[in-house]
Scaffold this active site. Structure first.
Site, PDB file in Angstrom:
ATOM      1  N   LYS A  95      -2.935  32.460  17.261  1.00  0.00           N
ATOM      2  CA  LYS A  95      -1.621  32.156  16.701  1.00  0.00           C
ATOM      3  C   LYS A  95      -1.515  32.715  15.283  1.00  0.00           C
ATOM      4  O   LYS A  95      -2.428  32.513  14.477  1.00  0.00           O
ATOM      5  CB  LYS A  95      -1.426  30.634  16.676  1.00  0.00           C
ATOM      6  CG  LYS A  95      -0.076  30.230  16.146  1.00  0.00           C
ATOM      7  CD  LYS A  95       0.024  28.739  15.900  1.00  0.00           C
ATOM      8  CE  LYS A  95       1.297  28.441  15.134  1.00  0.00           C
ATOM      9  NZ  LYS A  95       1.288  27.194  14.399  1.00  0.00           N
ATOM     10  N   LYS A 102      -7.103  19.730   9.482  1.00  0.00           N
ATOM     11  CA  LYS A 102      -7.594  20.282   8.214  1.00  0.00           C
ATOM     12  C   LYS A 102      -8.939  19.644   7.870  1.00  0.00           C
ATOM     13  O   LYS A 102      -9.861  20.305   7.422  1.00  0.00           O
ATOM     14  CB  LYS A 102      -6.585  20.047   7.075  1.00  0.00           C
ATOM     15  CG  LYS A 102      -5.359  20.936   7.227  1.00  0.00           C
ATOM     16  CD  LYS A 102      -4.835  21.546   5.940  1.00  0.00           C
ATOM     17  CE  LYS A 102      -3.824  22.631   6.297  1.00  0.00           C
ATOM     18  NZ  LYS A 102      -2.666  22.754   5.469  1.00  0.00           N
ATOM     19  N   LYS A 104      -0.610  31.709   8.282  1.00  0.00           N
ATOM     20  CA  LYS A 104      -1.015  32.091   6.931  1.00  0.00           C
ATOM     21  C   LYS A 104      -2.484  31.773   6.701  1.00  0.00           C
ATOM     22  O   LYS A 104      -3.235  32.561   6.151  1.00  0.00           O
ATOM     23  CB  LYS A 104      -0.179  31.314   5.903  1.00  0.00           C
ATOM     24  CG  LYS A 104       1.139  31.964   5.579  1.00  0.00           C
ATOM     25  CD  LYS A 104       2.041  31.028   4.799  1.00  0.00           C
ATOM     26  CE  LYS A 104       2.882  30.194   5.721  1.00  0.00           C
ATOM     27  NZ  LYS A 104       3.902  29.357   5.086  1.00  0.00           N
TER      28      LYS A 104
HETATM   29  P1  ATP Z   1      -0.273  27.282   7.684  1.00  0.00           P
HETATM   30  O1  ATP Z   1      -1.356  28.215   8.170  1.00  0.00           O
HETATM   31  O2  ATP Z   1      -0.402  26.897   6.236  1.00  0.00           O
HETATM   32  O3  ATP Z   1      -0.015  26.136   8.617  1.00  0.00           O
HETATM   33  P2  ATP Z   1       1.758  28.808   8.931  1.00  0.00           P
HETATM   34  O4  ATP Z   1       1.599  30.268   8.834  1.00  0.00           O
HETATM   35  O5  ATP Z   1       1.335  28.155  10.203  1.00  0.00           O
HETATM   36  O6  ATP Z   1       1.037  28.167   7.677  1.00  0.00           O
HETATM   37  P3  ATP Z   1       3.875  26.990   8.455  1.00  0.00           P
HETATM   38  O7  ATP Z   1       4.344  26.846   7.053  1.00  0.00           O
HETATM   39  O8  ATP Z   1       2.936  25.983   9.038  1.00  0.00           O
HETATM   40  O9  ATP Z   1       3.251  28.458   8.620  1.00  0.00           O
HETATM   41  O10 ATP Z   1       5.106  27.109   9.441  1.00  0.00           O
HETATM   42  C1  ATP Z   1       6.452  27.295   9.053  1.00  0.00           C
HETATM   43  C2  ATP Z   1       7.275  27.346  10.313  1.00  0.00           C
HETATM   44  O11 ATP Z   1       6.936  28.508  11.057  1.00  0.00           O
HETATM   45  C3  ATP Z   1       7.048  26.163  11.252  1.00  0.00           C
HETATM   46  O12 ATP Z   1       8.288  25.757  11.802  1.00  0.00           O
HETATM   47  C4  ATP Z   1       6.140  26.707  12.322  1.00  0.00           C
HETATM   48  O13 ATP Z   1       6.323  26.067  13.573  1.00  0.00           O
HETATM   49  C5  ATP Z   1       6.566  28.172  12.386  1.00  0.00           C
HETATM   50  N1  ATP Z   1       5.441  29.022  12.774  1.00  0.00           N
HETATM   51  C6  ATP Z   1       4.326  29.254  12.066  1.00  0.00           C
HETATM   52  N2  ATP Z   1       3.506  30.112  12.701  1.00  0.00           N
HETATM   53  C7  ATP Z   1       4.114  30.430  13.859  1.00  0.00           C
HETATM   54  C8  ATP Z   1       3.785  31.280  14.976  1.00  0.00           C
HETATM   55  N3  ATP Z   1       2.657  31.983  14.998  1.00  0.00           N
HETATM   56  N4  ATP Z   1       4.652  31.359  16.007  1.00  0.00           N
HETATM   57  C9  ATP Z   1       5.809  30.659  15.989  1.00  0.00           C
HETATM   58  N5  ATP Z   1       6.182  29.852  14.984  1.00  0.00           N
HETATM   59  C10 ATP Z   1       5.366  29.720  13.936  1.00  0.00           C
HETATM   60 MG    MG Z   2       1.221  25.925  10.386  1.00  0.00          MG
END
Ligand code: ATP
Ligand code: MG
Length: 324
Positions: free
Chosen positions: A190, A111, A193
């Site tokens: 990937k 970050k 969010k």
């Molecule tokens: P941020 O961008 O804020 O990191 P994010 O979309 O990556 O948000 P997280 O809250 O970090 O979501 O992840 C929640 C859960 O979902 C975690 O266990 C993470 O490993 C899983 N996860 C997130 N994105 C993916 C993805 N593209 N594929 C598989 N698992 C995912």
């Molecule tokens: Mg994440």
């Protein structure tokens, strides 16, 4: 097996969250002796700074999880901030945590590298996460491979506390969930969010279809054959397709002479169908907000009882006075 995992309410759940995490939580609720799942609103506070939004996202996360199959009779579902014992435990752990350990944590480093101004909350996030895990005597923590480092930090902190003050915490293990389910986003990166490339689990079917049509594809001429491996549209389709459907699409790719539009349409149909039941359940739950509040209230009571026991043990071990 005492399972614990938290999920941040930082935005609406997307396919990556479902296939990478939520689905496994739901499967584990049957295998575990005890499964604790919490909505990590204190962690989310490092990114969501609008109070109404945070409240709404917290409630939405609970509705989503229950609608998707998290069963309050088999798992304990609660909101992180409903268990203040964890924040106290966090301080006890914070005092023994070296700055260097936290500086090496990649979530913070990433970050910072992306120019996000880091506050102390983001920096010390792994300590609160450790308190979340240790506070319930959890031994199994299902995580994606991106979180394994934080579990190592947790084990470090538990180990040094135990070493210094005597056996206090149960040593947890990461349970790395199927990382082949690393779901790509609409741009092929990937799905995340914070990258704005998501397809949401509870998106309106109409809007979901539109979003799927916008999935980026290469400019391959239609008649040319293509390898399905490594193609993100193919990977997304594979999340929902059964083996026969997937093999058929793979053959179509190799044969050539198809348009990506057809594949996207087929993907949209499968995805809408896949979440149809959960969508109905969510609508029902939404109409009865007292049900979800009851579930979270019961969950919090159960979680607090356990956390209070662990906190008392830790306070006693390190000599922090507790007159209670
Ligand atoms: P941020 O961008 O804020 O990191 P994010 O979309 O990556 O948000 P997280 O809250 O970090 O979501 O992840 C929640 C859960 O979902 C975690 O266990 C993470 O490993 C899983 N996860 C997130 N994105 C993916 C993805 N593209 N594929 C598989 N698992 C995912
Ligand atoms: Mg994440």
């Amino acid at each position: 097996m005492r399972v614990l995992s938290g999920i941040q309410p930082t935005g609406r759940f997307h396919w990556g969250n479902y296939f990478g995490a939520i689905r496994q939580y739901i499967d584990l609720q049957d295998e575990a002796d005890d499964a604790f799942y919490f909505i990590a609103n204190l962690h989310a506070l490092t990114t969501v700074r609008d109070p109404a939004e945070l409240r709404q996202l917290t409630l939405d996360a609970a509705l989503d999880l229950v609608a998707l199959g998290l069963d309050p009779d088999r798992a304990t579902l609660f909101v992180q901030s409903d268990v203040p014992e964890i924040s106290e435990l966090c301080w006890l752990l914070m005092t023994g945590t070296s700055m260097g350990l936290l500086e090496r944590c990649h979530a913070y480093k990433d970050k910072k590298a992306r120019g996000v101004a880091a506050d102390a909350g983001l920096f010390t996030y792994p300590v609160l996460q450790a308190a979340d895990i240790l506070g319930y005597d959890s031994d199994t923590v299902p995580v994606g491979d991106d979180q394994v480092q934080h579990i190592e930090v947790c084990r470090d902190l538990a180990g040094s506390f135990n070493h210094q003050f005597g056996e206090t915490f149960v040593m947890p293990k990461a349970y790395v969930i199927d990382t082949s389910a690393r779901v790509p986003g609409v741009d092929g990166e990937k799905m995340s969010k914070s990258y704005g490339n998501t397809l949401e689990v509870f998106e309106e079917p109409k809007l979901l279809r539109k979003a799927i049509m916008r999935i980026k594809t290469d400019s391959r001429p239609m008649d040319q054959p293509k390898e399905p491996e490594g193609d993100h549209l193919f990977d997304l389709y594979s999340l929902y397709a059964d083996d026969t459907q997937r093999d058929e699409l793979a053959a179509t790719y190799r044969r050539g002479g198809f348009g990506y539009g057809e594949v996207k349409k087929a993907l949209a149909e499968l995805a809408v169908e896949f979440f149809a039941e959960a969508r109905d359940r969510r609508l029902e739950l939404e109409a009865r907000p007292e049900t979800i509040r009851q579930i979270l209230g019961d969950g919090a009571a159960k979680a607090r009882a356990k956390a209070a026991e662990v906190l008392a043990r830790a306070q006693q071990a390190c000599g922090v006075w507790s007159s209670g």
